[in-house]
Design a protein around this motif. Structure first.
Motif, mmCIF file in Angstrom:
data_model
loop_
_atom_site.group_PDB
_atom_site.id
_atom_site.type_symbol
_atom_site.label_atom_id
_atom_site.label_comp_id
_atom_site.label_asym_id
_atom_site.label_seq_id
_atom_site.Cartn_x
_atom_site.Cartn_y
_atom_site.Cartn_z
ATOM 1 N N PRO A 78 -29.858 87.706 -25.291
ATOM 2 C CA PRO A 78 -29.253 89.048 -25.418
ATOM 3 C C PRO A 78 -30.275 90.144 -25.136
ATOM 4 C CG PRO A 78 -28.836 87.710 -27.377
ATOM 5 C CD PRO A 78 -29.767 86.937 -26.511
ATOM 6 N N ARG A 79 -29.786 91.306 -24.717
ATOM 7 C CA ARG A 79 -30.694 92.406 -24.368
ATOM 8 C C ARG A 79 -31.521 92.869 -25.559
ATOM 9 N NH1 ARG A 79 -27.125 96.495 -20.674
ATOM 10 N NH2 ARG A 79 -26.835 95.067 -18.920
ATOM 11 N N TRP A 80 -30.915 92.889 -26.732
ATOM 12 C CA TRP A 80 -31.612 93.403 -27.902
ATOM 13 C C TRP A 80 -32.762 92.499 -28.317
ATOM 14 C CZ3 TRP A 80 -32.008 90.174 -31.988
ATOM 15 C CH2 TRP A 80 -31.077 89.147 -32.086
ATOM 16 N N HIS A 81 -32.705 91.219 -27.947
ATOM 17 C CA HIS A 81 -33.710 90.271 -28.418
ATOM 18 C C HIS A 81 -35.100 90.622 -27.899
ATOM 19 C CE1 HIS A 81 -35.892 86.408 -28.616
ATOM 20 N NE2 HIS A 81 -35.313 86.371 -29.804
ATOM 21 N N THR A 82 -35.207 90.927 -26.629
ATOM 22 C CA THR A 82 -36.517 91.240 -26.049
ATOM 23 C C THR A 82 -37.103 92.499 -26.677
ATOM 24 O OG1 THR A 82 -35.814 90.247 -23.968
ATOM 25 C CG2 THR A 82 -37.746 91.662 -23.896
ATOM 26 N N VAL A 139 -30.700 84.024 -32.459
ATOM 27 C CA VAL A 139 -30.432 83.743 -31.047
ATOM 28 C C VAL A 139 -30.172 82.257 -30.841
ATOM 29 C CG1 VAL A 139 -31.482 83.691 -28.752
ATOM 30 C CG2 VAL A 139 -31.624 85.737 -30.141
ATOM 31 N N HIS A 140 -30.944 81.395 -31.496
ATOM 32 C CA HIS A 140 -30.749 79.961 -31.319
ATOM 33 C C HIS A 140 -29.461 79.471 -31.971
ATOM 34 C CE1 HIS A 140 -34.364 79.061 -29.190
ATOM 35 N NE2 HIS A 140 -35.102 79.696 -30.089
ATOM 36 N N ARG A 141 -29.013 80.142 -33.014
ATOM 37 C CA ARG A 141 -27.762 79.747 -33.654
ATOM 38 C C ARG A 141 -26.577 80.038 -32.740
ATOM 39 N NH1 ARG A 141 -26.564 81.611 -39.587
ATOM 40 N NH2 ARG A 141 -28.013 79.914 -39.962
ATOM 41 N N LYS A 142 -26.640 81.146 -32.011
ATOM 42 C CA LYS A 142 -25.549 81.526 -31.125
ATOM 43 C C LYS A 142 -25.457 80.612 -29.903
ATOM 44 C CE LYS A 142 -23.866 85.077 -33.219
ATOM 45 N NZ LYS A 142 -22.529 85.090 -33.724
ATOM 46 N N ARG A 143 -26.583 80.065 -29.505
ATOM 47 C CA ARG A 143 -26.584 79.193 -28.328
ATOM 48 C C ARG A 143 -26.619 77.749 -28.790
ATOM 49 N NH1 ARG A 143 -31.285 81.853 -24.802
ATOM 50 N NH2 ARG A 143 -32.174 79.895 -25.400
ATOM 51 N N SER A 144 -25.674 76.980 -28.329
ATOM 52 C CA SER A 144 -25.604 75.579 -28.722
ATOM 53 C C SER A 144 -26.615 74.764 -27.933
ATOM 54 C CB SER A 144 -24.194 75.046 -28.472
ATOM 55 O OG SER A 144 -24.146 73.660 -28.701
ATOM 56 N N ILE A 145 -26.991 73.633 -28.488
ATOM 57 C CA ILE A 145 -27.927 72.742 -27.805
ATOM 58 C C ILE A 145 -27.317 72.201 -26.528
ATOM 59 C CG2 ILE A 145 -29.179 70.561 -28.012
ATOM 60 C CD1 ILE A 145 -29.343 71.103 -31.008
ATOM 61 N N PHE A 146 -26.013 72.018 -26.533
ATOM 62 C CA PHE A 146 -25.341 71.389 -25.395
ATOM 63 C C PHE A 146 -24.966 72.384 -24.305
ATOM 64 C CE2 PHE A 146 -24.360 68.864 -29.188
ATOM 65 C CZ PHE A 146 -25.021 67.703 -28.820
ATOM 66 N N GLN A 147 -25.101 73.669 -24.552
ATOM 67 C CA GLN A 147 -24.788 74.659 -23.534
ATOM 68 C C GLN A 147 -26.002 74.921 -22.656
ATOM 69 O OE1 GLN A 147 -23.644 78.135 -25.655
ATOM 70 N NE2 GLN A 147 -21.542 77.473 -25.965
ATOM 71 N N ASP A 148 -25.718 75.529 -21.516
ATOM 72 C CA ASP A 148 -26.808 75.979 -20.654
ATOM 73 C C ASP A 148 -27.581 77.064 -21.400
ATOM 74 O OD1 ASP A 148 -28.439 76.361 -18.503
ATOM 75 O OD2 ASP A 148 -27.030 77.637 -17.422
ATOM 76 N N SER A 149 -28.891 77.077 -21.265
ATOM 77 C CA SER A 149 -29.697 78.009 -22.051
ATOM 78 C C SER A 149 -29.347 79.457 -21.748
ATOM 79 C CB SER A 149 -31.179 77.749 -21.836
ATOM 80 O OG SER A 149 -31.503 77.899 -20.486
ATOM 81 N N GLY A 150 -29.097 79.821 -20.511
ATOM 82 C CA GLY A 150 -28.652 81.168 -20.155
ATOM 83 C C GLY A 150 -29.608 82.254 -20.605
ATOM 84 N N PRO A 151 -29.287 83.493 -20.264
ATOM 85 C CA PRO A 151 -30.169 84.597 -20.650
ATOM 86 C C PRO A 151 -30.017 84.958 -22.128
ATOM 87 C CG PRO A 151 -28.268 85.447 -19.499
ATOM 88 C CD PRO A 151 -28.175 83.936 -19.450
ATOM 89 N N GLY A 181 -38.796 89.326 -39.626
ATOM 90 C CA GLY A 181 -37.936 89.775 -38.535
ATOM 91 C C GLY A 181 -38.017 88.883 -37.317
ATOM 92 N N LEU A 182 -39.219 88.467 -36.956
ATOM 93 C CA LEU A 182 -39.366 87.560 -35.813
ATOM 94 C C LEU A 182 -38.682 86.229 -36.083
ATOM 95 C CD1 LEU A 182 -43.056 88.270 -34.796
ATOM 96 C CD2 LEU A 182 -41.043 88.605 -33.375
ATOM 97 N N SER A 183 -38.827 85.740 -37.285
ATOM 98 C CA SER A 183 -38.194 84.478 -37.642
ATOM 99 C C SER A 183 -36.671 84.582 -37.585
ATOM 100 C CB SER A 183 -38.645 84.060 -39.040
ATOM 101 O OG SER A 183 -37.960 82.912 -39.450
ATOM 102 N N LEU A 184 -36.132 85.654 -38.148
ATOM 103 C CA LEU A 184 -34.681 85.828 -38.151
ATOM 104 C C LEU A 184 -34.128 86.084 -36.757
ATOM 105 C CD1 LEU A 184 -34.174 87.916 -41.397
ATOM 106 C CD2 LEU A 184 -33.694 85.485 -41.024
ATOM 107 N N THR A 186 -35.313 84.990 -33.910
ATOM 108 C CA THR A 186 -35.332 83.724 -33.185
ATOM 109 C C THR A 186 -34.229 82.801 -33.688
ATOM 110 O OG1 THR A 186 -37.704 83.940 -32.891
ATOM 111 C CG2 THR A 186 -36.768 81.775 -32.542
ATOM 112 N N ARG A 187 -34.053 82.734 -34.993
ATOM 113 C CA ARG A 187 -33.017 81.872 -35.562
ATOM 114 C C ARG A 187 -31.625 82.339 -35.164
ATOM 115 N NH1 ARG A 187 -33.040 79.172 -41.312
ATOM 116 N NH2 ARG A 187 -35.042 78.671 -40.418
#
Length: 75
Positions: free
Chosen positions: A36-40, A22-34, A14-17, A19-20
């Motif tokens: 999602p609420r559910w992630h924490t 959240v990182h898939r939704k955020r591109s490397i070239f975008q600002d890191s930003g906050p 679950g931790l691996s998925l 993290t993966r």
């Protein structure tokens, strides 16, 4: 001991998925930003499950070893 191993494995998966995902939704070239609420909340719950699985598995192994030693060394 098997239930504790299953809990620990599911928490690690679950931790691996999480993290993966959240990182898939955020591109490397975008600002890191906050994040999602559910992630924490998900990470906290999964970390608690991993802790329970690890400690429970350790206790189960120690108890099994101790009972085996008692069976061998007592008359």
């Amino acid at each position: 001991m098997l239930p504790f191993v299953i809990v620990l494995w599911l928490a690690a998966l679950g931790l691996s998925l999480a993290t993966r995902f959240v990182h898939r939704k955020r591109s490397i070239f975008q600002d890191s930003g906050p994040r999602p609420r559910w992630h924490t909340a998900a990470v906290i719950v999964l970390m608690i499950l991993a802790l329970v699985g690890g400690v429970g598995g350790t206790v189960a192994v120690v108890r099994a070893g101790h009972s085996g030693a008692q069976a061998v060394w007592t008359e």
